[in-house]
Design a protein around this motif. Sequence first.
Motif, short mmCIF file in Angstrom:
data_model
loop_
_atom_site.label_atom_id
_atom_site.label_comp_id
_atom_site.label_asym_id
_atom_site.label_seq_id
_atom_site.Cartn_x
_atom_site.Cartn_y
_atom_site.Cartn_z
N SER A 178 24.67 66.11 36.34
CA SER A 178 24.30 67.57 36.08
C SER A 178 24.90 68.44 36.85
O SER A 178 25.16 69.54 36.48
N LEU A 179 25.57 67.91 37.86
CA LEU A 179 26.86 69.00 38.63
C LEU A 179 28.04 69.24 37.58
O LEU A 179 28.24 70.47 37.43
N LEU A 180 28.38 68.35 36.85
CA LEU A 180 29.51 68.53 35.90
C LEU A 180 29.15 69.27 34.93
O LEU A 180 29.83 70.14 34.47
N ASP A 181 27.85 69.10 34.56
CA ASP A 181 27.29 70.06 33.25
C ASP A 181 27.38 71.60 33.56
O ASP A 181 27.70 72.51 32.60
N ASN A 182 27.49 71.92 34.82
CA ASN A 182 27.38 73.21 35.33
C ASN A 182 28.70 73.68 35.72
O ASN A 182 28.91 74.93 35.77
N LEU A 183 29.70 72.88 35.59
CA LEU A 183 31.07 73.30 36.12
C LEU A 183 32.14 73.22 35.15
O LEU A 183 33.25 73.75 34.92
N VAL A 184 31.71 72.15 33.97
CA VAL A 184 32.68 71.90 33.07
C VAL A 184 32.65 72.84 31.81
O VAL A 184 31.17 72.78 31.26
N GLY A 185 33.63 73.41 31.46
CA GLY A 185 33.43 74.24 30.16
C GLY A 185 34.58 74.18 29.26
O GLY A 185 35.44 73.02 29.36
N LYS A 228 26.01 58.33 44.86
CA LYS A 228 24.95 57.76 44.69
C LYS A 228 23.58 58.06 43.92
O LYS A 228 22.67 57.18 43.93
N ASP A 229 23.82 59.24 42.96
CA ASP A 229 22.77 59.51 42.40
C ASP A 229 23.78 60.00 41.06
O ASP A 229 23.81 61.37 40.87
N PRO A 230 24.01 59.12 40.09
CA PRO A 230 24.85 59.47 39.00
C PRO A 230 24.24 60.71 38.12
O PRO A 230 24.74 61.66 37.43
N LYS A 231 22.96 60.55 37.67
CA LYS A 231 22.36 61.73 37.06
C LYS A 231 22.40 63.04 37.80
O LYS A 231 22.66 64.07 37.02
N LEU A 232 22.41 62.97 39.11
CA LEU A 232 22.70 64.37 39.72
C LEU A 232 24.45 64.79 39.73
O LEU A 232 24.50 65.91 39.74
N PHE A 233 25.05 63.90 39.66
CA PHE A 233 26.43 63.99 39.53
C PHE A 233 26.77 64.73 38.26
O PHE A 233 27.70 65.59 38.15
N ILE A 252 31.18 54.90 35.89
CA ILE A 252 31.01 56.48 35.93
C ILE A 252 31.91 57.15 35.28
O ILE A 252 31.70 58.07 34.33
N LEU A 253 33.29 56.77 35.46
CA LEU A 253 34.50 57.59 34.98
C LEU A 253 34.62 57.15 33.40
O LEU A 253 34.87 58.13 32.61
#
Length: 227
Positions: free
Chosen positions: A55-62, A48-53, A112-113
């Motif tokens: 942002s979450l991925l940016d912290n988990l994907v490496g 419901k908040d793609p920007k937050l989504f 989104i995907l």
Amino acid sequence: MTYDFIIFTDMDSKFYHGKAAGAYAVASALRTKGYSCKVIDYFGRWLKDPKLFFSLLDNLVGSNTLGIGFSSVFFSNNEDQESLNTFRVDETEVFLFKLTSWPVENKQMDLILSNVKKKYPSVALIYGGVHNAGRGDWVKNQVDFVVQGLAETTIVDLADHLKHSKPIKYNKLPNGKAKILDYDINARNFDFPNSELVYTVDDDIFHGEHLSIETARGCLFKCDFCS
């Protein structure tokens, strides 16, 4: 911290929350084989908040991330009041939730995907779930691998394929690019009686939260109503 695999699941409603066993069973299987895995609950609310989504991925994907997965069994849009049905048993009102195979509109999920793939082109998108796997146009358009059935053995094979280029058997999803892994839908080689669903600190269990117990597999009664 970044992870080899990130799995989104959803057992979210206005009335209760519990961890769906499927995503955590897959995570346990991956962790047992040395792969790091992060499970994210409340998938519908994140979207419901793609920007937050993102942002979450940016912290988990490496650079070590191999796949982003979606456990679809309890994907639902329970914020929509029209999706709720009720009936009464012994003067008690029971809520039935209309479950769908996507937590947001089909076009939004597809968009989104597609952006996920643009941002992380080397990361595979994986879709699974005993009941819902393979539904939705966004699955055909964006997903790389569809895991059918029980996934404890198949997901490890896929992990080895993505990391070590080990060969893997697959079929093609009709009219789509996704590769279907359906050669072991019952996880016949998985030692279920001697396995356990292991949670870690990464699973963010909070005080009072109930954890899933797998009751359908291995039960001698095999009732028709049980999934």
